[in-house]
Design a protein around this motif. Structure first.
Motif, PDB file in Angstrom:
ATOM      1  N   PHE A 185       0.885  -1.164   0.000  1.00  0.00           N
ATOM      2  CA  PHE A 185       0.000   0.000   0.000  1.00  0.00           C
ATOM      3  C   PHE A 185       0.924   1.215   0.000  1.00  0.00           C
ATOM      4  CE2 PHE A 185      -2.545  -3.371   1.749  1.00  0.00           C
ATOM      5  CZ  PHE A 185      -3.823  -3.143   1.257  1.00  0.00           C
ATOM      6  N   LEU A 186       0.944   1.958  -1.107  1.00  0.00           N
ATOM      7  CA  LEU A 186       1.999   2.937  -1.339  1.00  0.00           C
ATOM      8  C   LEU A 186       1.439   4.350  -1.483  1.00  0.00           C
ATOM      9  CD1 LEU A 186       5.039   3.276  -1.824  1.00  0.00           C
ATOM     10  CD2 LEU A 186       4.646   2.728  -4.241  1.00  0.00           C
ATOM     11  N   ASP A 187       1.779   5.208  -0.519  1.00  0.00           N
ATOM     12  CA  ASP A 187       1.418   6.620  -0.594  1.00  0.00           C
ATOM     13  C   ASP A 187       2.133   7.241  -1.799  1.00  0.00           C
ATOM     14  OD1 ASP A 187       0.416   9.085   0.036  1.00  0.00           O
ATOM     15  OD2 ASP A 187       1.728   9.413   1.761  1.00  0.00           O
ATOM     16  N   VAL A 188       1.413   8.043  -2.563  1.00  0.00           N
ATOM     17  CA  VAL A 188       2.014   8.613  -3.778  1.00  0.00           C
ATOM     18  C   VAL A 188       3.002   9.721  -3.437  1.00  0.00           C
ATOM     19  CG1 VAL A 188       1.555   9.859  -5.925  1.00  0.00           C
ATOM     20  CG2 VAL A 188       0.088   7.956  -5.247  1.00  0.00           C
ATOM     21  N   GLU A 189       2.620  10.636  -2.559  1.00  0.00           N
ATOM     22  CA  GLU A 189       3.498  11.750  -2.189  1.00  0.00           C
ATOM     23  C   GLU A 189       3.995  11.559  -0.766  1.00  0.00           C
ATOM     24  OE1 GLU A 189       4.521  13.952  -4.268  1.00  0.00           O
ATOM     25  OE2 GLU A 189       3.178  13.376  -5.909  1.00  0.00           O
ATOM     26  N   MET A 190       5.321  11.645  -0.583  1.00  0.00           N
ATOM     27  CA  MET A 190       5.917  11.445   0.734  1.00  0.00           C
ATOM     28  C   MET A 190       7.285  12.114   0.753  1.00  0.00           C
ATOM     29  SD  MET A 190       6.899   7.404   0.349  1.00  0.00           S
ATOM     30  CE  MET A 190       5.926   6.983  -1.097  1.00  0.00           C
ATOM     31  N   PRO A 191       7.894  12.243   1.925  1.00  0.00           N
ATOM     32  CA  PRO A 191       9.223  12.857   1.990  1.00  0.00           C
ATOM     33  C   PRO A 191      10.280  12.054   1.230  1.00  0.00           C
ATOM     34  CG  PRO A 191       8.184  12.835   4.157  1.00  0.00           C
ATOM     35  CD  PRO A 191       7.324  11.999   3.258  1.00  0.00           C
ATOM     36  N   PHE A 192      11.282  12.795   0.730  1.00  0.00           N
ATOM     37  CA  PHE A 192      12.455  12.229   0.047  1.00  0.00           C
ATOM     38  C   PHE A 192      12.117  11.560  -1.284  1.00  0.00           C
ATOM     39  CE2 PHE A 192      13.358  11.622   4.704  1.00  0.00           C
ATOM     40  CZ  PHE A 192      14.175  12.737   4.838  1.00  0.00           C
ATOM     41  N   GLY A 193      10.975  11.892  -1.881  1.00  0.00           N
ATOM     42  CA  GLY A 193      10.626  11.285  -3.163  1.00  0.00           C
ATOM     43  C   GLY A 193       9.155  10.919  -3.194  1.00  0.00           C
ATOM     44  N   ASN A 194       8.762  10.219  -4.251  1.00  0.00           N
ATOM     45  CA  ASN A 194       7.362   9.811  -4.336  1.00  0.00           C
ATOM     46  C   ASN A 194       7.267   8.314  -4.624  1.00  0.00           C
ATOM     47  OD1 ASN A 194       7.825   9.459  -7.096  1.00  0.00           O
ATOM     48  ND2 ASN A 194       7.051  11.501  -7.598  1.00  0.00           N
ATOM     49  N   ALA A 195       6.031   7.833  -4.841  1.00  0.00           N
ATOM     50  CA  ALA A 195       5.808   6.412  -5.055  1.00  0.00           C
ATOM     51  C   ALA A 195       6.576   5.889  -6.259  1.00  0.00           C
ATOM     52  CB  ALA A 195       4.313   6.158  -5.230  1.00  0.00           C
ATOM     53  N   PHE A 196       6.691   6.722  -7.282  1.00  0.00           N
ATOM     54  CA  PHE A 196       7.337   6.266  -8.502  1.00  0.00           C
ATOM     55  C   PHE A 196       8.853   6.118  -8.314  1.00  0.00           C
ATOM     56  CE2 PHE A 196       3.592   8.881  -9.431  1.00  0.00           C
ATOM     57  CZ  PHE A 196       2.756   7.866  -9.888  1.00  0.00           C
ATOM     58  N   ASP A 197       9.426   6.942  -7.432  1.00  0.00           N
ATOM     59  CA  ASP A 197      10.844   6.779  -7.078  1.00  0.00           C
ATOM     60  C   ASP A 197      11.064   5.444  -6.358  1.00  0.00           C
ATOM     61  OD1 ASP A 197      11.554   9.332  -8.061  1.00  0.00           O
ATOM     62  OD2 ASP A 197      10.833  10.251  -6.212  1.00  0.00           O
TER      63      ASP A 197
END
Length: 251
Positions: free
Chosen positions: A58-70
């Motif tokens: 379960f992956l939050d799209v926006e987060m610190p140090f980058g995003n889900a795609f990173d």
């Protein structure tokens, strides 16, 4: 899968309240999922995913140090299904929709959560069916029967073991208890008769409730039918109807 037979999952979410809510929903409404780890930012997520190697994230799209795609870019060596969790964002939703991805909008809807998990579960089961085909091919190429693999359907899915790992099988109503050489016991959704038909030598039925692997027999004790002592110390009754067949196997 986890040792319990559930889907191994990791939660990646940087907001504590959102993490707590998602954990609660999964535990209450998605019992087929076992949460094996959590992370609060992309760096931590990459480390946790490589450590746990889950089947579902379960992956939050926006987060610190980058995003889900990173995170996904850094985990291309792993195989897992992803359910994205996102606040409304035209960019992220467009990317997810283009990829036919599973995603949940915050605040998470319980109905949408259950639906997404069910779809992922179906996808994982399809992948396991593909593995079943691989097992069939491998068995066809294996000349030694004891080295072949057998599929054990369980309440949570199925396990695959080599025949040589099976010590004995015991009828248990509509189920069969399968005892393995490493001490584990599997409750399998098949009658004992199913295994008497598919398991070759060295498996032998010695009682209406027992099938044994003769390679694990330590000794035989005489009687009307007598009984066997196996290498792990287990005693297995032999019925008179199967006694001659057993003695013939050891001649």
């Amino acid at each position: 899968m986890s040792p319990t037979g559930k889907i191994k999952a990791v939660l990646v979410e940087d907001e504590a309240a959102a993490m707590a809510a998602l954990q609660s929903y999964i535990q209450k409404f998605c019992p087929q999922v076992q949460i094996c780890g959590t992370a609060q930012n992309s760096r931590e997520a990459i480390s946790v995913l490589h450590e746990i190697q889950p089947e579902l994230v379960f992956l939050d799209v926006e987060m610190p140090f980058g995003n889900a795609f990173d995170v996904l870019d850094a985990c291309q060596d792993l195989q897992f299904e992803t359910i994205f969790v996102t606040a409304f964002s035209e960019y992220s939703l467009k990317a997810l929709n283009q990829s036919a991805a599973y995603y949940l909008l915050k605040p998470v809807s319980i109905e949408e959560l259950i639906l997404a998990v069910t779809k992922v579960q179906q996808q994982l089961q399809q992948q396991r069916l593909f593995n079943r085909n691989q097992i069939i091919v491998a068995n066809a190429r294996e000349t030694k029967p004891e080295k072949q693999q057998v599929i054990l359907p369980t309440l949570d899915g199925f396990d695959v073991v080599k025949m040589e790992e099976i010590v004995r099988l015991k009828g248990n109503g509509n189920f069969t208890d399968v005892f393995l050489a490493d001490g584990r016991k599997k409750m399998v959704c098949r009658f004992l008769k199913h295994f008497t038909e598919i398991l070759p030598h060295p498996f032998l039925r010695v009682h209406k409730s027992h099938v044994i692997n003769i390679h694990f027999v330590k000794s035989y004790h005489k009687g009307t039918g007598g009984y066997l002592t196996l290498q792990d110390g287990t005693e297995v009754e032999v019925s008179a109807a199967y006694k001659d067949q057993l003695l013939e196997a050891f001649r």
